[in-house]
Design a protein around this motif. Structure first.
Motif, PDB file in Angstrom:
ATOM      1  N   LEU A   1      -3.722  -7.286  -2.339  1.00 54.00           N
ATOM      2  CA  LEU A   1      -5.034  -6.918  -2.142  1.00 54.00           C
ATOM      3  C   LEU A   1      -5.078  -5.391  -1.532  1.00 54.00           C
ATOM      4  O   LEU A   1      -5.894  -4.628  -1.996  1.00 54.00           O
ATOM      5  N   PHE A   2      -4.066  -5.212  -0.682  1.00 54.95           N
ATOM      6  CA  PHE A   2      -3.902  -3.748  -0.017  1.00 54.95           C
ATOM      7  C   PHE A   2      -3.575  -2.852  -1.059  1.00 54.95           C
ATOM      8  O   PHE A   2      -3.882  -1.558  -1.175  1.00 54.95           O
TER       9      PHE A   2
ATOM     10  N   THR B   1      -9.683  -1.299   8.243  1.00 52.41           N
ATOM     11  CA  THR B   1      -8.522  -2.138   8.079  1.00 52.41           C
ATOM     12  C   THR B   1      -8.389  -2.655   9.619  1.00 52.41           C
ATOM     13  O   THR B   1      -8.065  -3.831   9.729  1.00 52.41           O
TER      14      THR B   1
ATOM     15  N   GLN C   1      -7.805   2.091  -5.394  1.00 46.97           N
ATOM     16  CA  GLN C   1      -9.291   2.697  -5.718  1.00 46.97           C
ATOM     17  C   GLN C   1      -9.808   4.040  -4.854  1.00 46.97           C
ATOM     18  O   GLN C   1     -10.625   4.664  -5.082  1.00 46.97           O
TER      19      GLN C   1
ATOM     20  N   GLY D   1       0.565  -1.199   0.041  1.00 43.28           N
ATOM     21  CA  GLY D   1      -0.150   0.039   0.073  1.00 43.28           C
ATOM     22  C   GLY D   1       0.644   1.142   0.001  1.00 43.28           C
ATOM     23  O   GLY D   1       0.476   2.359  -0.271  1.00 43.28           O
TER      24      GLY D   1
ATOM     25  N   CYS E   1     -11.022  -5.570  10.311  1.00 48.43           N
ATOM     26  CA  CYS E   1     -10.756  -6.910   9.459  1.00 48.43           C
ATOM     27  C   CYS E   1      -9.611  -7.416  10.145  1.00 48.43           C
ATOM     28  O   CYS E   1      -9.462  -8.748  10.138  1.00 48.43           O
TER      29      CYS E   1
ATOM     30  N   PHE F   1     -11.492   3.927   6.145  1.00 50.68           N
ATOM     31  CA  PHE F   1     -10.211   3.064   5.565  1.00 50.68           C
ATOM     32  C   PHE F   1      -9.304   2.762   6.707  1.00 50.68           C
ATOM     33  O   PHE F   1      -9.074   1.263   6.953  1.00 50.68           O
TER      34      PHE F   1
ATOM     35  N   ALA G   1      -6.767  -2.257  -3.146  1.00 46.86           N
ATOM     36  CA  ALA G   1      -7.674  -1.320  -2.402  1.00 46.86           C
ATOM     37  C   ALA G   1      -7.044   0.104  -2.429  1.00 46.86           C
ATOM     38  O   ALA G   1      -8.006   1.034  -2.804  1.00 46.86           O
TER      39      ALA G   1
END
Length: 502
Positions: A355-356, A468, A362, A113, A471, A464, A359
């Motif tokens: 995945l991060f 995070t 986006q 990220g 999760c 966000f 994300a």
């Protein structure tokens, strides 16, 4: 020595696959490669001259006690898994599972990220242009992530050379930048910096503290691979001392150099360091552009090696947590019998990082804004783990007083706890500011424009960040529940461990 805590049969079985290939110099280079975060130099320098002042203050009031605590702990408790093992010994598996998860997940979040974004931005600006969101942009970031993963998958005997070379290049890169800055200053003059420019402020303290703590943490991380060190009891304390001194110089001197040559309003999270480099490289005349391209390539390699170092370190810790029944049972707790590496956790790190990255792509906003948001999230997960790791290290001093300590901080148990209190207070402040930026500023009556500071709305940021963290906690709870069968198969505690317990 055998560690004074019962581990599972699976953990003991997997320990047999570890290959002792890390000497004292290897440990030093691995820690330097991981901990010194050159990519945050521009971000912290954006707070102006007081950045240098607060860096100096934290180096004295945080890094020194923190380094002492973990130099003692790392030399005394040398089982593979590092922080996970220490926290388990102090507070039990549940707390250890949370600590390990937050420590581990920081790395793929940071690599996918933030570091991948810094690398592609640098490459695009100085080597070959790539449009944001283009196929080339995605491919570059995916290659960045999976090169770091691959270096962690291959045997440590061979994989250690990527972070080792990166550590050497990192120190050489910063040293070269400082020398060229001095030459530039002698020719063209430096920014007019008076004592008032370096005066610390409350707003600067709240802004820069999480960044600096994130930069200073991790010197004990090498203990995650303690079972693969040739002589961890003696080598770890020395490596912690040496790497912390290198880190202090690697932050203080480049930050000062950036402030001397780059106007404050031109310093950004991604471009701050290379803005300074582009300025001082004018001393090379017509060769400046080529020198910038070469430096950008070296910088990207340094970032890859840094990500690789963290993958090597943190994945081992999480694999041992899994082998001990604290993370999805035995599936992620296995080391390859020939390579001696936790391939399944390595792969999981790559998936999480990917995945991060997707994300983060986006989110709306500039690259600099995205870098700042993801950096803050990575800071929050990393700092939260130390709210448990530091008390655990302090407790081990009194809980296991007879454990052999090749290096022991020359203070009483009360003095050792005071060192822990100081570190804990810093981490607590940094954690709050990282998760809820601006709240303390408002509390103390300071102006704070959230969107101007972060480039995104407060709602987007908190959604966000908290999403995070939520999760991660959910993943931890499910993972711990799924590890019950492994935890039930506890191996007998060795006689040595029983004596230490007594």
């Amino acid at each position: 020595m055998d560690q004074p805590v019962a581990s599972t049969r699976l953990a003991q079985e997997q320990s047999k696959h570890l290959q002792k290939s890390l000497g004292r110099f290897d440990i030093l280079l691995l820690v330097v490669a991981a901990v010194i975060s050159v990519e945050v130099l521009g971000q912290v320098s954006g707070f102006g001259g007081e950045t240098f002042t607060w860096t100096l203050i934290l180096a004295i009031t945080f890094m020194v006690p923190y380094g002492l605590i973990f130099a003692e702990t790392g030399g005394a408790f040398t089982e593979e898994g590092g922080v996970y093992v220490w926290t388990k010994m102090a507070f039990g598996r549940v707390v250890a599972a949370i600590t390990s998860l937050f420590t581990w997940v920081t790395q793929p979040v940071w690599v996918g990220g933030a570091m991948a974004f810094v690398a592609v931005e640098t490459w695009s600006e100085y080597v070959g242009h790539m449009d944001a969101g283009s196929p080339a942009d995605y491919i570059f970031k995916l290659l960045f992530i999976w090169i770091t993963v691959t270096s962690a998958i291959i045997s440590l005997k061979h994989g250690k050379w990527l972070p080792s070379l990166g550590a050497i290049l990192k120190v050489a890169f910063l040293t070269f930048f400082i020398i060229v800055t001095m030459i530039y200053g002698l020719r063209h003059g430096f920014n007019g910096l008076d004592l008032g420019f370096f005066s610390p402020t409350l707003a600067g303290f709240l802004g820069v503290t999480p960044l600096l703590l994130f930069s200073f943490l991790g010197f004990e991380s090498g203990n995650s691979a303690a079972g693969e060190m040739k002589n961890p009891a003696k080598d770890v304390p020395i490596s912690v001392a040496r790497s912390s001194m290198i880190a202090a110089a690697s932050y203080l001197l480049p930050i000062l150099a950036i402030l001397l040559v780059v106007p404050l309003d031109q310093i950004t999270g991604i471009g701050g360091l290379f803005g300074a480099i582009a300025t001082v490289y004018t001393v090379f005349g017509p060769a400046a552009e080529v020198m910038l391209s070469v430096s950008a390539v070296v910088f990207c390699f340094i970032l890859v090696s840094q990500g690789a170092a963290w993958m090597i370190i943190s994945d081992r810790m999480q694999a041992m947590a899994a082998a001990d029944g604290s993370f999805f049972g035995g599936f992620f707790g296995r080391f390859h019998p020939k390579l001696g590496t936790p391939i399944r956790v390595n792969t999981l790190s790559g998936v999480v990082a990917t995945l991060f990255m997707l994300a983060a792509m986006q989110l709306s906003g500039t690259s600099s804004a995205l870098f700042g948001v993801v950096l803050s999230i990575a800071i929050s997960t990393f700092l939260l783990s130390y709210l448990l790791a530091i008390p655990a290290a302090v407790k081990l001093r009194s809980k296991y007083p007879h454990a052999d300590r090749p290096f022991k901080v020359p203070v009483s148990d009360t003095g050792f706890r005071i060192l822990g209190y100081i570190c804990f207070a810093w981490i607590l402040i940094g954690s709050w500011v990282a998760i809820f930026p601006g709240t303390l500023d408002v509390l103390f009556g300071l102006p704070y424009d959230f969107e101007a500071t972060w480039g995104v709305s407060q709602f987007t940021f908190e959604a966000f960040a908290l999403g995070t963290l939520g999760c991660i906690l959910a993943l931890g709870l499910v993972g711990y529940a799924r590890g019950k069968k492994v935890r039930d198969a506890v191996a007998p505690v060795s006689e040595t461990a029983e004596l230490v317990n007594d």
